[in-house]
Scaffold this motif. Sequence first.
Motif, short mmCIF file in Angstrom:
data_model
loop_
_atom_site.label_atom_id
_atom_site.label_comp_id
_atom_site.label_asym_id
_atom_site.label_seq_id
_atom_site.Cartn_x
_atom_site.Cartn_y
_atom_site.Cartn_z
N ARG A 64 48.13 37.20 37.16
CA ARG A 64 46.98 37.68 36.41
C ARG A 64 46.17 39.14 36.03
NH1 ARG A 64 45.13 35.57 40.90
NH2 ARG A 64 45.03 33.65 39.87
N ARG A 65 47.30 40.02 37.05
CA ARG A 65 46.10 41.40 36.79
C ARG A 65 46.47 42.29 34.89
NH1 ARG A 65 46.04 45.04 42.05
NH2 ARG A 65 44.52 43.39 43.04
N ALA A 66 47.77 41.62 34.81
CA ALA A 66 48.65 42.33 33.27
C ALA A 66 48.09 41.94 32.75
CB ALA A 66 50.16 41.22 33.89
N ARG A 67 47.98 40.48 32.84
CA ARG A 67 47.36 39.96 31.53
C ARG A 67 45.65 40.02 30.67
NH1 ARG A 67 51.21 39.13 28.75
NH2 ARG A 67 52.69 36.99 28.89
N ASP A 68 44.93 40.75 32.21
CA ASP A 68 43.68 40.75 32.33
C ASP A 68 43.49 41.98 32.01
OD1 ASP A 68 42.95 38.56 33.31
OD2 ASP A 68 42.66 39.53 35.29
N SER A 69 45.01 42.88 31.86
CA SER A 69 44.75 44.24 31.08
C SER A 69 45.12 44.25 29.52
CB SER A 69 45.31 45.02 32.03
OG SER A 69 47.31 44.80 31.70
N GLY A 70 44.95 42.99 29.16
CA GLY A 70 45.73 43.04 28.36
C GLY A 70 46.80 43.17 27.58
N TRP A 71 47.57 42.81 28.49
CA TRP A 71 49.49 43.12 28.35
C TRP A 71 49.65 41.56 27.67
CZ3 TRP A 71 54.27 42.41 29.93
CH2 TRP A 71 55.01 42.79 29.41
N LEU A 72 50.43 42.16 26.51
CA LEU A 72 50.79 40.86 25.89
C LEU A 72 51.81 40.30 25.34
CD1 LEU A 72 48.15 41.27 22.74
CD2 LEU A 72 48.26 40.17 24.36
N GLU A 73 53.16 41.09 26.38
CA GLU A 73 54.66 40.96 25.75
C GLU A 73 55.09 39.58 26.90
OE1 GLU A 73 54.02 44.34 23.43
OE2 GLU A 73 53.40 43.91 25.68
N PRO A 74 55.94 39.29 27.14
CA PRO A 74 56.91 38.27 27.65
C PRO A 74 56.25 38.45 29.37
CG PRO A 74 57.87 38.45 25.76
CD PRO A 74 57.04 39.23 26.02
N ILE A 75 55.63 36.89 30.00
CA ILE A 75 56.18 37.49 31.29
C ILE A 75 57.21 36.54 31.74
CG2 ILE A 75 55.25 37.87 33.79
CD1 ILE A 75 53.00 39.11 32.05
N LEU A 76 58.59 36.93 32.28
CA LEU A 76 59.07 35.80 32.77
C LEU A 76 58.93 36.01 34.76
CD1 LEU A 76 61.44 33.44 32.83
CD2 LEU A 76 63.21 35.61 32.83
N VAL A 77 58.95 34.20 35.13
CA VAL A 77 58.48 34.50 36.42
C VAL A 77 60.35 33.86 36.99
CG1 VAL A 77 57.42 33.17 38.66
CG2 VAL A 77 56.17 34.04 36.97
N LEU A 78 60.01 34.69 38.34
CA LEU A 78 61.11 34.12 38.62
C LEU A 78 61.11 33.80 40.66
CD1 LEU A 78 63.45 37.58 37.94
CD2 LEU A 78 63.58 35.58 36.64
N THR A 79 61.48 32.94 40.87
CA THR A 79 60.63 32.55 42.81
C THR A 79 61.23 31.44 42.98
OG1 THR A 79 59.04 31.89 44.08
CG2 THR A 79 59.11 30.96 41.22
N ALA A 80 61.53 31.87 43.91
CA ALA A 80 62.26 29.92 45.08
C ALA A 80 61.09 28.78 45.06
CB ALA A 80 62.61 31.12 46.42
N ARG A 81 59.40 29.46 44.44
CA ARG A 81 59.48 28.23 44.82
C ARG A 81 59.13 27.10 43.21
NH1 ARG A 81 53.56 32.26 45.36
NH2 ARG A 81 54.34 33.22 47.16
N ASP A 82 59.68 25.66 43.69
CA ASP A 82 59.98 25.18 42.90
C ASP A 82 59.60 23.85 42.56
OD1 ASP A 82 61.11 23.88 44.82
OD2 ASP A 82 63.29 23.78 44.34
N SER A 83 58.02 23.63 43.25
CA SER A 83 57.40 23.07 42.77
C SER A 83 56.73 22.97 41.47
CB SER A 83 55.82 22.64 43.93
OG SER A 83 55.31 23.90 43.60
N VAL A 84 56.01 21.64 41.33
CA VAL A 84 55.48 21.26 39.47
C VAL A 84 53.94 22.16 39.96
CG1 VAL A 84 54.04 19.87 38.33
CG2 VAL A 84 56.49 18.95 39.30
N ASP A 85 53.40 21.98 41.64
CA ASP A 85 51.72 23.01 40.99
C ASP A 85 52.02 25.05 40.91
OD1 ASP A 85 50.74 20.38 41.53
OD2 ASP A 85 50.47 20.67 43.68
N ASP A 86 53.62 24.68 41.59
CA ASP A 86 53.39 26.31 41.17
C ASP A 86 54.05 26.57 40.04
OD1 ASP A 86 53.29 27.20 43.81
OD2 ASP A 86 55.68 26.78 45.07
N ARG A 87 55.33 26.08 39.67
CA ARG A 87 55.49 26.56 37.97
C ARG A 87 53.80 26.53 37.13
NH1 ARG A 87 59.25 22.76 39.31
NH2 ARG A 87 59.22 21.21 38.06
#
Length: 227
Positions: A64-87
């Motif tokens: 959230r902070r990265a996007r709020d600062s205006g950073w526009l490049e791609p962000i790929l989330v890597l996580t063990a949280r695999d529920s639909v709500d998390d995604r």
Amino acid sequence: MHILLVEDDTDLADSIAAALRSQGWRVDVSDRGEPVQRSLTQDSYDILLLDLGLPGIDGLETLRRARDSGWLEPILVLTARDSVDDRVAGLETGADDYLCKPFAPAELIARVRALVRRHEHRQAGVYRLGDLSFDTHSQRAWLGERPLSLTARESIVLQYLMARSSEVVAREQLNTLVPGWGPGVSDNALELLMSRLRAKIEPAMVLLRTVRGLGYMLEARDEPPSQ
């Protein structure tokens, strides 16, 4: 390519960084989210790889902070949280893609390449797939060097599909894009539009697939269509 990897599991971070560096890419690693915003402003990164389960501020807040600062490049989330709500939470907060652990290094590398390539096309204002191109500034499509004649609705749908090539796009998403349409539009109306669009772009080494029960996917062909 210059990559910022944020992962607090040291062994996993080392393994991921080694796989990325094997491609000749520069990789900086952080084990916390707090320094990320400063790093993104101080260095020129092409993509951020971000774990969600971080100590201190978690991955979603870092995102959230990265996007709020205006950073526009791609962000790929890597996580063990695999529920639909998390995604959904990650994507709605500003992630471009989501990769669940454990994952194969080859898949990670492919996702990184695809996200950066898509971002570069978006920045240039031109999407390309096979022999098909779409200029977002002029709102015109081309088959090689030949301009492609599209209706306004076909143009809107094609641009959306090309921006998300190789992804399944839900029928509901397309319905909301088309002027004069909405959630109540019949499946037949959308299928007719897609059929006409499919016929126009078929020679361009692209395939517009119907994914039963889900929606549509635009992807590159391996072989020309049969005659």
